[in-house]
Design a protein around this motif. Sequence first.
Motif, PDB file in Angstrom:
ATOM      1  N   ARG A 101      52.769 -42.776  43.842  1.00  0.00           N
ATOM      2  CA  ARG A 101      51.774 -42.826  44.709  1.00  0.00           C
ATOM      3  C   ARG A 101      51.996 -42.086  46.035  1.00  0.00           C
ATOM      4  O   ARG A 101      52.315 -42.960  47.133  1.00  0.00           O
ATOM      5  CB  ARG A 101      50.967 -44.212  45.002  1.00  0.00           C
ATOM      6  CG  ARG A 101      50.540 -44.875  43.663  1.00  0.00           C
ATOM      7  CD  ARG A 101      49.940 -46.284  43.851  1.00  0.00           C
ATOM      8  NE  ARG A 101      49.218 -46.356  44.999  1.00  0.00           N
ATOM      9  CZ  ARG A 101      47.884 -46.228  45.042  1.00  0.00           C
ATOM     10  NH1 ARG A 101      47.318 -46.230  44.005  1.00  0.00           N
ATOM     11  NH2 ARG A 101      47.252 -46.573  46.184  1.00  0.00           N
ATOM     12  N   PRO A 102      51.812 -40.867  46.143  1.00  0.00           N
ATOM     13  CA  PRO A 102      52.316 -40.110  47.232  1.00  0.00           C
ATOM     14  C   PRO A 102      51.560 -40.691  48.659  1.00  0.00           C
ATOM     15  O   PRO A 102      51.980 -40.652  49.544  1.00  0.00           O
ATOM     16  CB  PRO A 102      52.070 -38.931  47.145  1.00  0.00           C
ATOM     17  CG  PRO A 102      51.942 -38.603  45.754  1.00  0.00           C
ATOM     18  CD  PRO A 102      51.433 -39.901  45.065  1.00  0.00           C
ATOM     19  N   GLN A 103      50.350 -41.363  48.333  1.00  0.00           N
ATOM     20  CA  GLN A 103      49.630 -41.669  49.418  1.00  0.00           C
ATOM     21  C   GLN A 103      49.823 -43.204  49.921  1.00  0.00           C
ATOM     22  O   GLN A 103      49.253 -43.734  50.752  1.00  0.00           O
ATOM     23  CB  GLN A 103      47.960 -41.477  49.162  1.00  0.00           C
ATOM     24  CG  GLN A 103      47.413 -42.613  48.026  1.00  0.00           C
ATOM     25  CD  GLN A 103      47.624 -41.930  47.030  1.00  0.00           C
ATOM     26  OE1 GLN A 103      48.421 -41.062  46.533  1.00  0.00           O
ATOM     27  NE2 GLN A 103      46.799 -42.385  45.802  1.00  0.00           N
ATOM     28  N   ALA A 104      50.961 -43.932  49.192  1.00  0.00           N
ATOM     29  CA  ALA A 104      50.993 -45.265  49.488  1.00  0.00           C
ATOM     30  C   ALA A 104      51.584 -45.352  51.043  1.00  0.00           C
ATOM     31  O   ALA A 104      52.284 -44.599  51.361  1.00  0.00           O
ATOM     32  CB  ALA A 104      52.271 -45.925  48.631  1.00  0.00           C
ATOM     33  N   THR A 105      51.003 -46.418  51.432  1.00  0.00           N
ATOM     34  CA  THR A 105      51.204 -46.734  53.039  1.00  0.00           C
ATOM     35  C   THR A 105      52.296 -48.083  53.018  1.00  0.00           C
ATOM     36  O   THR A 105      52.554 -48.587  54.279  1.00  0.00           O
ATOM     37  CB  THR A 105      50.227 -46.753  53.959  1.00  0.00           C
ATOM     38  OG1 THR A 105      49.314 -47.863  53.550  1.00  0.00           O
ATOM     39  CG2 THR A 105      49.298 -45.554  53.796  1.00  0.00           C
ATOM     40  N   THR A 106      52.015 -48.699  52.032  1.00  0.00           N
ATOM     41  CA  THR A 106      52.704 -50.050  52.021  1.00  0.00           C
ATOM     42  C   THR A 106      53.858 -50.149  50.817  1.00  0.00           C
ATOM     43  O   THR A 106      53.656 -49.437  49.605  1.00  0.00           O
ATOM     44  CB  THR A 106      51.841 -51.411  51.844  1.00  0.00           C
ATOM     45  OG1 THR A 106      51.013 -50.893  50.424  1.00  0.00           O
ATOM     46  CG2 THR A 106      50.730 -51.409  52.879  1.00  0.00           C
TER      47      THR A 106
END
Length: 116
Positions: A101-106
Amino acid sequence: MQPSRADSIAERRREVLERLEEVERELVELRRMREGLNDDDEHDPDGVSLSSEWSRLEGLRQTQLDALAAIDEASARHERGEDSLCSVCGRPIAPERLEARPQATTCIDCARRLEA
């Protein structure tokens, strides 16, 4: 060889753009079909109403636009050197999570807590 983080983000962006373009093409086709038709097709015996399909496609379109915004934010965080740290707890995000998930922020722990 494992793709670089920037390559992974760029690939995910291409995937999202492809899906968005596909939905946009379907919306264009639906608009053509709707021209000159009565918009009250709720009782169409031929299957799914055009209005229902329109709503479905608009939902898919918004989902892809949201995904694109998340990917673009991931790219910006990567450029700033902030993409490997959890936005909630500040700990490192597992490389496997970022690959999936390249867009993961957590981190996965914070993601689970946020979903609960």
